[in-house]
Design a protein around this motif. Structure first.
Motif, mmCIF file in Angstrom:
data_model
loop_
_atom_site.group_PDB
_atom_site.id
_atom_site.type_symbol
_atom_site.label_atom_id
_atom_site.label_comp_id
_atom_site.label_asym_id
_atom_site.label_seq_id
_atom_site.Cartn_x
_atom_site.Cartn_y
_atom_site.Cartn_z
ATOM 1 N N THR A 1 -26.124 20.042 -41.677
ATOM 2 C CA THR A 1 -27.005 21.130 -41.240
ATOM 3 C C THR A 1 -26.810 21.534 -39.787
ATOM 4 O O THR A 1 -27.292 22.588 -39.381
ATOM 5 N N ASN A 2 -26.143 20.711 -38.975
ATOM 6 C CA ASN A 2 -26.039 20.984 -37.537
ATOM 7 C C ASN A 2 -24.591 20.985 -37.066
ATOM 8 O O ASN A 2 -24.251 20.382 -36.051
ATOM 9 N N THR B 1 -24.287 26.599 -30.483
ATOM 10 C CA THR B 1 -24.717 27.362 -31.649
ATOM 11 C C THR B 1 -24.275 26.592 -32.887
ATOM 12 O O THR B 1 -23.226 25.953 -32.884
ATOM 13 N N PHE B 2 -25.088 26.659 -33.932
ATOM 14 C CA PHE B 2 -24.883 25.796 -35.085
ATOM 15 C C PHE B 2 -24.760 26.608 -36.370
ATOM 16 O O PHE B 2 -25.192 27.754 -36.452
ATOM 17 N N ARG B 3 -24.196 25.971 -37.377
ATOM 18 C CA ARG B 3 -24.175 26.512 -38.724
ATOM 19 C C ARG B 3 -24.442 25.363 -39.698
ATOM 20 O O ARG B 3 -24.300 24.185 -39.336
ATOM 21 N N SER B 4 -24.804 25.699 -40.907
ATOM 22 C CA SER B 4 -25.051 24.695 -41.937
ATOM 23 C C SER B 4 -23.967 24.798 -42.994
ATOM 24 O O SER B 4 -23.620 25.905 -43.436
ATOM 25 N N VAL B 5 -23.406 23.663 -43.389
ATOM 26 C CA VAL B 5 -22.384 23.610 -44.421
ATOM 27 C C VAL B 5 -22.966 22.877 -45.617
ATOM 28 O O VAL B 5 -23.276 21.684 -45.538
ATOM 29 N N TYR C 1 -21.425 22.328 -35.237
ATOM 30 C CA TYR C 1 -21.131 23.271 -34.161
ATOM 31 C C TYR C 1 -20.290 24.446 -34.675
ATOM 32 O O TYR C 1 -19.352 24.254 -35.443
ATOM 33 N N ASN C 2 -20.615 25.637 -34.223
ATOM 34 C CA ASN C 2 -19.719 26.768 -34.411
ATOM 35 C C ASN C 2 -18.537 26.605 -33.470
ATOM 36 O O ASN C 2 -18.710 26.428 -32.258
ATOM 37 N N SER D 1 -23.581 29.583 -26.441
ATOM 38 C CA SER D 1 -24.657 30.471 -26.889
ATOM 39 C C SER D 1 -24.715 31.759 -26.083
ATOM 40 O O SER D 1 -25.236 32.765 -26.554
#
Length: 705
Positions: A126-127, A174-178, A129-130, A164
């Motif tokens: 869930t966290n 900035t984060f994304r969820s996989v 890094y982009n 950011s």
């Protein structure tokens, strides 16, 4: 087996120095890698040390997988498709395999099976890094960036977190969820050829392979998710790592088994060569954060990121000869043999802080003027480790059984071995290249192991037995730095072999005219110089020898038929496993006392439940069309355990759990269809924990957990 275990869940995917306490074999070939095994004829479990016949590594027991051999008489084949879905996943699991047996000549046949496991993931990262669009993992063989002495900088690793606000000096993450990141893609197979040269001479050539591609760790994070700026709890199937953690593995095994009936005895030769290698990416950010390294050593980067790129490779040749008597003469049966192994192992780790130097140069304009004068190299590679080892083992062994009568017999056995071990290690901090070390050394050891057994048939249905057996496991190297900023005490450099003395009493037999069979055994194992997994003052996973430990307990097995159609199996084991002396390990280099108390006398050994129970019940119903309807329920329970020795930052309690499964199958002569549910109640069967004290967060900086 029998409580002889020291591997804790906090070790994660770190390659441990010590070899396992249980030996595994495919037919007569020792197995040093985990295989998907299909087309298996039988699994043989030998509990307790098997040092005389199976040597080093069989400290607690041996498991033998007997594979089906090619059949020269008739063609046969099978195919299966398995479709399923796991809780927490949006995808499906698809497993397929095919087996063919091909008689080529009257005395020559080939048997082959191949399969594929394609499982969707269940754990969401869930966290993550982009990263830059052209991000890629740096190779372990090369640093992520270097300094150009002409005055320019070669760009830092593309494996860099996006900011950011576009500002390298101050920008946050900035984060994304996989979703469902921990995919499993495994291809495996085995082909064997049997040549019956004569009625007395048979040759079996086999090749086995497996290729693994794993998308991420199948583990979850519990506790507070700090990345959202507020205290939020992780979900049931969520992992808080800031990097995806893929891994891959390739393993192959080639064997030639020759069986020659000499009349008075059968000579068996087993020659094998295997190769096992793999790589993995691990998120070490939590380890750095928990030790305050980002703040104390790396000046407070606003985008903390630590990645470990690990690799391993093993190659070995193993040769064993066994001569087993065919006929009892003078009331004696016997077996003698010789064994040789030559094993090379390579372990590597490169740790990176991608984008660190790029950020530091942007945040501190005079960064390089200062750090370059101090001897720093412009690289994000902050740890480099390469360990080459060679192990050679030569042994001769034998067992003899004397039959005093049809009811009373005794067996004695011995094994003499001589082994050599060579370690060559390179360990450095590439950022500070002058802080390097190369711990290299050689060791050798020889000894003799003994075994004795006596058994007596009280009746045709009952046998009593008593066994004394010795087990041995070779020593090895931790190869930690003995100089530089990560210096450890020289006592950490290597660890010695450990051994066990096993005392066992038991009774086996049948009840109700053979409708039920049972085994009851009691054991006591004295463990000398146990190899105990722990960590050095700088956090290197390492092995240290304790003084002594002991395991004792009972094992009960009962199976049979309650009716002609209703079959059951019940197993229970109780094992009390604990240290029998205080366990001291070397202290940090600056400590006044050279050792410190890790765990005291009476401490439980890790990952060893006191009680385990397994049960199954199956019912077979014969249909009018001669097909069978078979339904089964099975369950497993284990009591609570601890994760590591002592009360340090790696230790955590693990709760008891039970796992239940049900299945129902329609079976005809040529096909069957099965519907099943594994883990019926969706129980969290936790077997290992990395506690927050070892790898977690720094709440003051609101880093991830």
């Amino acid at each position: 087996m029998r409580g002889v275990n020291v591997d804790g869940g906090s070790n994660g995917d770190v390659a441990l120095s010590a070899v396992p306490t249980v030996a595994s074999y495919i037919n007569d070939t020792p197995m040093f890698a985990n295989f998907i095994l299909k087309d298996v004829e039988m699994v043989e479990v030998l509990r307790g040390p098997q040092g005389t016949l199976y040597g080093s590594g069989s400290l607690a027991g041996t498991v033998k997988y007997r594979m089906n051999r090619p059949d020269v008489d008739e063609f046969s084949g099978s195919a299966s498709v398995n479709l399923g879905q796991a809780e927490g996943s949006d995808g499906f699991n698809l497993n397929t395999d095919v087996m063919l047996n091909l008689p080529i000549l009257d005395n020559f046949a080939i048997r082959a099976n191949v399969g594929k496991i394609d499982n969707d993931g269940i754990v969401d990262y869930t966290n993550v890094y982009n990263l830059n669009d052209n991000s890629r993992a740096p190779m372990a063989s090369s640093p992520s960036a270097s300094f150009d002495p002409t005055g320019g900088f070669i760009p830092s690793s593309d494996y860099n977190a996006l900011t950011s606000n576009g500002d390298l000096a101050t920008g946050g993450n900035t984060f994304r969820s996989v979703k469902d990141a921990d995919t499993v893609d495994i291809t495996y197979g085995r082909i064997s050829a049997l040549f019956e040269a004569t009625d007395d001479l048979k040759l079996l050539l086999a090749y086995q392979f497996q290729n693994d591609e794993i998308g991420g760790r199948r583990q979850v994070t519990r506790g507070t998710n700090w990345t959202e700026g507020s205290e939020q709890s992780y979900g049931d199937y969520e992992n808080g790592a800031v990097l995806l953690e893929p891994s891959d593995r390739d393993v192959s095994l080639t064997t030639l088994e020759v069986e020659w009936n000499l009349g008075f005895a059968t000579l068996t030769s087993s020659s094998s060569k295997y190769s096992h290698e793999g790589n993995s990416i691990s998120d070490n950010t939590g380890f750095y954060a928990q030790n305050d390294w980002f703040g104390d050593l790396y000046y407070g980067s606003p985008r903390p990121l630590a990645m470990a790129d690990r690799g391993y490779k093993e190659d070995a040749f193993v040769q064993e000869l066994r001569l087993v008597s065919n006929k009892r003469k003078a009331n004696i049966d016997w077996v003698v043999g010789a064994y040789y192994m030559d094993q090379d192992t390579l372990s590597t780790q490169d740790s990176y802080m991608p984008g660190y130097q790029e950020w530091a140069f942007a945040a501190y304009p005079s960064w390089w003027d200062t750090m370059g004068d101090f001897g720093m190299v412009y690289t994000d590679n902050d740890f480099h480790y390469v360990r080459n080892q060679n192990f050679k083992d030569t042994a001769i062994f034998g067992e003899l059984t004397y039959h005093f009568s049809d009811k009373l017999r005794t067996t004695v056995g011995a094994r003499y071995f001589d082994n050599t071990f060579t370690n060559n290690t390179v360990l450095s901090l590439p950022i500070w290249p002058f802080l390097s070390d190369e711990p290299n050394f050689d060791t050798d050891e020889s000894d003799t192991l003994f075994k004795g057994n006596i058994s007596y048939d009280l009746s045709d249905d009952t046998m009593l037995y008593a066994t004394y057996a010795e087990g041995y496991r070779r020593g090895g190297a931790n190869a930690v730095p003995l100089s530089g900023s990560l210096q450890e005490r020289p006592e950490w450099q290597q660890y010695t072999s450990d051994s066990v003395n096993n005392y066992e009493f038991g009774v086996k037999g049948y009840l109700d005219g053979g409708a039920h069979s049972y085994t009851v055994s009691a054991f006591l194992i004295d463990w000398q110089d146990p190899q105990l997994n722990t960590a050095t003052s700088w956090g290197f996973f390492a092995v240290a020898n304790g003084q002594s430990a002991q395991t004792s307990g009972i094992e009960l097995e009962l199976q049979g038929y309650l009716t002609d159609d209703l079959h059951y199996v019940v197993g229970y084991a109780y094992a009390k496993a604990e240290l029998t002396d205080d366990f001291y390990a070397p202290s940090g280099i600056s400590a006044t006392d050279p050792t410190y108390l890790v765990a005291s006398d009476g401490t439980r050994l890790p990952s060893t439940p006191e009680s385990t129970i397994s049960v199954s019940l199956d019912y077979t119903h014969t249909l009018d069309n001669d097909m069978y309807w078979i339904s089964q329920i099975n369950g497993y329970f284990q009591s609570d355990t601890v994760n590591a020795l002592g009360e340090g930052k790696y230790q955590a309690d693990i709760d008891a759990f039970s796992i239940w499964g049900v299945s129902t199958r329609i079976s005809a002569d040529d096909w069957d269809v099965t519907l099943y549910v594994k883990n019926l109640f969706n129980e969290d069967g936790v077997t290992g924990i990395i506690p927050e004290s070892a790898m977690g967060t720094d709440p003051n900086r609101k880093l991830f957990r």
